[in-house]
Write an enzyme that holds these catalytic residues in place. Structure first.
Site, mmCIF file in Angstrom:
data_model
loop_
_atom_site.group_PDB
_atom_site.id
_atom_site.type_symbol
_atom_site.label_atom_id
_atom_site.label_comp_id
_atom_site.label_asym_id
_atom_site.label_seq_id
_atom_site.Cartn_x
_atom_site.Cartn_y
_atom_site.Cartn_z
ATOM 1 C CE1 TYR A 49 -9.820 -115.331 50.839
ATOM 2 C CE2 TYR A 49 -8.966 -113.973 52.259
ATOM 3 C CZ TYR A 49 -9.275 -114.482 50.863
ATOM 4 O OH TYR A 49 -8.500 -113.655 50.044
ATOM 5 C CE1 TYR A 72 -16.757 -119.841 48.861
ATOM 6 C CE2 TYR A 72 -15.484 -118.596 50.459
ATOM 7 C CZ TYR A 72 -16.707 -119.216 50.144
ATOM 8 O OH TYR A 72 -17.733 -119.200 50.931
#
Length: 284
Positions: free
Chosen positions: A125, A61
């Protein structure tokens, strides 16, 4: 010849890995449609069918800003998906290769990061990728290869080309090139990362974390200037800074990494300027 399973095979890095390792190994290339790494049952079915000696995970991702608003999505892929793959590798006694990121560092360094430097992720992230590194270690023969600023031949004409590819396109088109002048990176050419991955597996280097980037450090202005020089083209830069860009997720200011640990084991990463030259010669 070994059987390999490559996840995320349709991406920029995944395509390079499949091409390199597929030259003399039997590679099952699984894109997201073929294997969703957040589906534990699907992983088990595919591993049972393929019976790989090596699992290489290129799925990730990568929406850095999107992760700030959807942390569960980032964690499902970058952390728990990695945990499921590592468990599968452990159970079938396969080696496990996983790719992480320079974003695990906070960017406060003044010299290229080494594997011994403390991690300190500054956004969601980055945190999800760091947890993925920890889970990757569940596989006894694990290799966590940290990469950054990937560039290379796109797998399809409409695929993302990365920051370097965008810079090349803008310079060739005579357009203004917006670049960060205060971010320092170590660009990583995907064919070089793939070649290093092969060498890591062939040499059976000790399991652990390695920085797998082209040698050297550069600001994005440096990269743009080098591309323009090699193309013999003019360059008009729009200077960006981290303060003026105001991204949703904080970015590390200095995130160059040293590939010296790989070099000490005989896996030498070429300088980034040399990688740019080969990228351009390949028709970037």
């Amino acid at each position: 010849m070994k059987r390999l399973l490559v996840t995320g095979a349709a991406g920029l890095l995944g395509a390079a890995i499949v091409e390199e390792l597929g030259r003399d190994h039997e590679v099952t290339a699984a894109d997201h449609a073929a294997l969703d790494i957040t589906d534990v049952a699907a992983i088990r079915r595919m591993v049972t069918e393929v019976r790989p000696a090596v699992i290489v995970n290129c799925a990730a991702y990568n929406d850095v800003d999107g992760a700030e608003d959807d942390a569960p999505a980032a964690l499902r892929v970058n952390a728990f998906g990695v945990r499921a793959l590592a468990a599968a590798a452990r159970d079938c006694q396969a080696a496990f290769v996983h790719y992480s990121t320079d974003f695990v560092f906070d960017g406060e360094s003044a010299r290229p990061y080494t594997e011994e430097d403390p991690v300190n992720p500054r956004n969601t992230y980055a945190a999800s990728k760091l947890v993925g590194e920890w889970f990757a270690a569940d596989a006894p023969r694990h290799y966590v290869l940290r990469v950054e600023s990937l560039f290379g031949p796109p797998p399809t004409p409409v695929a993302r080309r990365g920051s370097v590819g965008t810079i090349v396109d803008r310079i060739r088109n005579g357009e203004v090139v917006p670049v960060f002048v205060d971010r320092t990176v170590s660009p990583a050419y995907t064919p070089d990362v793939a070649a290093a991955t092969r060498a890591v597996l062939d040499r059976e280097v000790p399991p652990g974390v390695y920085h797998c980037v082209n040698d050297g450090a550069a600001t994005w202005r440096d990269v743009a200037e080098e591309v323009a020089r090699q193309l013999g083209a003019g360059l008009t830069i729009k200077a960006l800074t981290l303060e003026t860009f105001k991204a949703r997720a904080p970015r590390p200011r200095y995130c160059a990494m040293s590939p010296a640990r790989l070099a000490s084991l005989g896996v030498v990463m070429p300088p980034w300027r040399d990688a740019i030259a080969r990228y351009l010669r390949a028709g970037a």
